[in-house]
Motif scaffolding. Structure first.
Motif, PDB file in Angstrom:
ATOM      1  N   ARG A   1       0.984  -1.247   0.358  1.00 39.61           N
ATOM      2  CA  ARG A   1      -0.030   0.066   0.402  1.00 39.61           C
ATOM      3  C   ARG A   1       0.975   1.138  -0.165  1.00 39.61           C
ATOM      4  O   ARG A   1       2.464   1.108   0.051  1.00 39.61           O
ATOM      5  CB  ARG A   1      -1.069   0.259   1.281  1.00 39.61           C
TER       6      ARG A   1
ATOM      7  N   TYR B   1       5.219  -0.886   3.818  1.00 40.29           N
ATOM      8  CA  TYR B   1       4.353   0.510   2.716  1.00 40.29           C
ATOM      9  C   TYR B   1       5.643   1.526   1.896  1.00 40.29           C
ATOM     10  O   TYR B   1       6.494   1.263   2.409  1.00 40.29           O
ATOM     11  CB  TYR B   1       3.706   1.441   3.660  1.00 40.29           C
TER      12      TYR B   1
ATOM     13  N   ASP C   1      -4.283  -4.436   7.739  1.00 42.28           N
ATOM     14  CA  ASP C   1      -3.173  -5.592   6.684  1.00 42.28           C
ATOM     15  C   ASP C   1      -3.277  -6.917   7.418  1.00 42.28           C
ATOM     16  O   ASP C   1      -2.252  -8.032   6.380  1.00 42.28           O
ATOM     17  CB  ASP C   1      -2.094  -4.758   5.744  1.00 42.28           C
TER      18      ASP C   1
END
Ligand SMILES: Cc1cc2nc3c(=O)[nH]c(=O)nc-3n(C[C@H](O)[C@H](O)[C@H](O)COP(=O)(O)OP(=O)(O)OC[C@H]3O[C@@H](n4cnc5c(N)ncnc54)[C@H](O)[C@@H]3O)c2cc1C
Length: 502
Positions: free
Chosen positions: A4, A27, A494
């Motif tokens: 992400r 990330y 997540d």
């Protein structure tokens, strides 16, 4: 794993910390920063051969073992290399210039000195120092409840366990030690002691915070930054970059882009858009919520906080580059003034003097930077600024008031002054965009300390807040933890384990 992307607003300590933990956890993050360099309020600026440090005075928990120390290390700070012990928190000098008290780790000596000044206050002095002694030995001192999971991730059992661990601290949040220093100081009969206790930190801040600082000195857990703010901030910025993080400086966010009640990126002042799956604002809270998001995602709690809570007042900072070493001076001093002076509506009765001579980064050999930081009113300086000449004249006048008083404390100083630098609340605002130039965000009070500020906004997905506006009192460890906490929450969303290394 599908990465992400995250865009973080602000490269202050909270923004950098968010970025570092984001990179550690897989990330793809980038930071957009309004200023041309990192650090935000942890700021310093060069003036010729002098480095003016306009930020962090001391670092809490600079020695292992402690959870806070570990976090400094995680984000790339070599703490033993960057700090020296602060053995004397403050030297308080009375208006005769002859009586002085050092607030050092030697609590017995301190007790002796205070009682010698005011035998009639013996009971109050002993009680106060007993609290310092107690807190000094508490394991919570170098944790401050921060290392626990963020509240959003705590189960009922965790909260109960934490309450149990914090039980000894609760008295500070409710009882006599929760009162502002200025109010608590009235317990003393002696006027010198009263002024002293009012000014050991902010007069508006709770007195338990002073107890905590004295306890950290007592426990050998207060450090001075050898390299000033850059020595602390630049390794953190480097760690972020080493982990693959990207920073864009001189990039001011004008709007947070929202589609279907989900934050999808930011719009910069230059008109460019920067899209991401998640937006984290580690910038000023009010501007984020009511400016960048247009006030669309608020509830009663947020309205109440922003409508009623008090902030730390901003400061005017007079820094002097002086061809003098101030060999025996303490790093922080407080001088009671015989001849007070006016700063706007306020009468300045004490002169807080910071002496930056504990490392060679601030000035060449034989010289030092000294600094006086005075609490002041935002409105006073913004109104003055409507007339640029009047604003400049007032800056010069404040510097002159300070120098006149320093001449009495340090005879012969005037011709040794090689540089005068005055930063007002507007300077702080210009470089950090913090509301009213506030140095630490919300004032710590009974109410603010017992209220959890949300890291998310009602009705808005893909968005988090970090930094000093979500934790009353701000401060280095708290701001760093706030960024870490945001990434803990993202990892939870997540369904991945939170990591603290690459
Ligand atoms: C003089 C002074 C002394 C202090 N002393 C101590 C101390 O001794 N010990 C201690 O623990 N704490 C101390 N503090 C407090 C501590 O430094 C702060 O609480 C902390 O650094 C705040 O970090 P932050 O990242 O939350 O916010 P900030 O440092 O304010 O960072 C926010 C960043 O966001 C950027 N930004 C804002 N708006 C935008 C926008 N629209 N677009 C892009 N970027 C934006 C700003 O430019 C800034 O870089 C002190 C503070 C000051 C001012």
């Amino acid at each position: 794993m599908n990465k992400r992307s995250i865009v973080i607003i602000g490269a202050g300590l909270a923004g950098l910390s968010t970025g570092i933990y984001a990179q550690m956890n897989g990330y793809d993050s980038s930071i957009v920063e309004h200023h041309s360099k990192p650090g935000g309020l942890a700021a310093a600026w060069r003036r010729g051969e002098y480095l003016i440090d306009g930020g962090i005075h001391f670092l809490i928990a600079h020695r292992p073992p402690s959870p806070i120390y570990d976090v400094y290390t995680e984000i790339g700070v070599d703490v033993p290399e960057s700090t020296v012990d602060m053995k004397n928190y403050l030297r308080f000098v009375d208006d005769t210039g002859e009586r002085e008290v050092d607030f050092t780790s030697d609590l017995r000596q301190l007790e002796h000195d205070l009682i010698a000044i005011s035998p009639e206050d013996e009971k109050e002095i002993r009680q106060f120092l007993r609290e310092v002694e107690w807190m000094k030995d508490s394991p919570l001192l170098t944790d401050l409840g921060m290392s626990a999971a963020p509240p959003e991730l705590k189960g009922r059992f965790d909260s109960l366990k934490e309450l149990w661990q914090m039980r000894g601290f609760m008295k500070y949040f409710y009882g006599k030690y929760s009162r502002p220093a200025a109010e608590f100081a009235k317990n003393f009969h002696n006027p010198y002691l009263r002024t002293m206790f009012e000014n050991l930190f902010s007069p508006d801040g709770p007195i338990w915070f002073v107890i905590m600082i004295l306890a950290t000195v007592g426990a050998g857990q207060l450090g001075l930054l050898k390299g000033g703010c850059p020595g602390f901030v630049l390794p953190i910025e480097q760690k972020y970059k080493d982990l693959g993080g990207k920073i864009r400086y001189n990039a001011t966010v004008d709007k947070i882009l929202v589609e279907d009640d989900r934050a999808v990126g930011v719009l910069l002042r230059d008109g460019s858009e920067h899209r991401a799956d998640v937006v984290v604002s580690a910038a000023d809270g009010r501007n984020t919520i009511f400016g960048l998001l247009g006030g669309r995602y608020v509830d009663d709690r947020i309205e109440k906080v922003y409508g009623t809570w008090k902030q730390y007042d901003p400061s005017v900072i007079v820094s002097l580059g002086v061809a003098r070493t101030f060999k025996d001076a303490a790093p922080l001093n407080m001088f009671m003034l015989k001849d007070t002076f006016l700063l706007g509506q306020r009468t300045i009765k004490v002169l807080p003097l910071r002496v930056l001579n504990y490392s060679d980064v601030f000035a060449p050999p034989g010289k030092a930077v000294i600094q006086v930081m005075l609490e002041t009113d935002w409105k006073y300086w913004t109104e003055l600024h409507n007339d640029k000449d009047a604003y400049d004249v007032e800056k010069q006048r404040v510097a002159e008031m300070v120098i006149q008083r320093l001449e009495r404390l340090y005879p012969g100083i005037r011709p040794q002054i090689e540089l005068v630098d005055v930063a007002t609340p507007l300077t702080t605002w210009r470089y950090t965009l913090n509301n009213r130039g506030s140095p630490m965000g919300w004032l710590m009070t009974k109410e603010t300390l017992m209220t959890q500020l949300p890291r998310r906004l009602p009705g808005l997905d893909g968005f988090y807040l970090a930094g000093q506006w979500i934790l009353p009192g701000g401060g280095v460890p708290g701001c760093i933890y706030s960024g870490r906490n945001v990434v803990q929450l993202l990892c939870k969303e997540d369904k991945r384990a939170f990591r603290t290394s690459a």
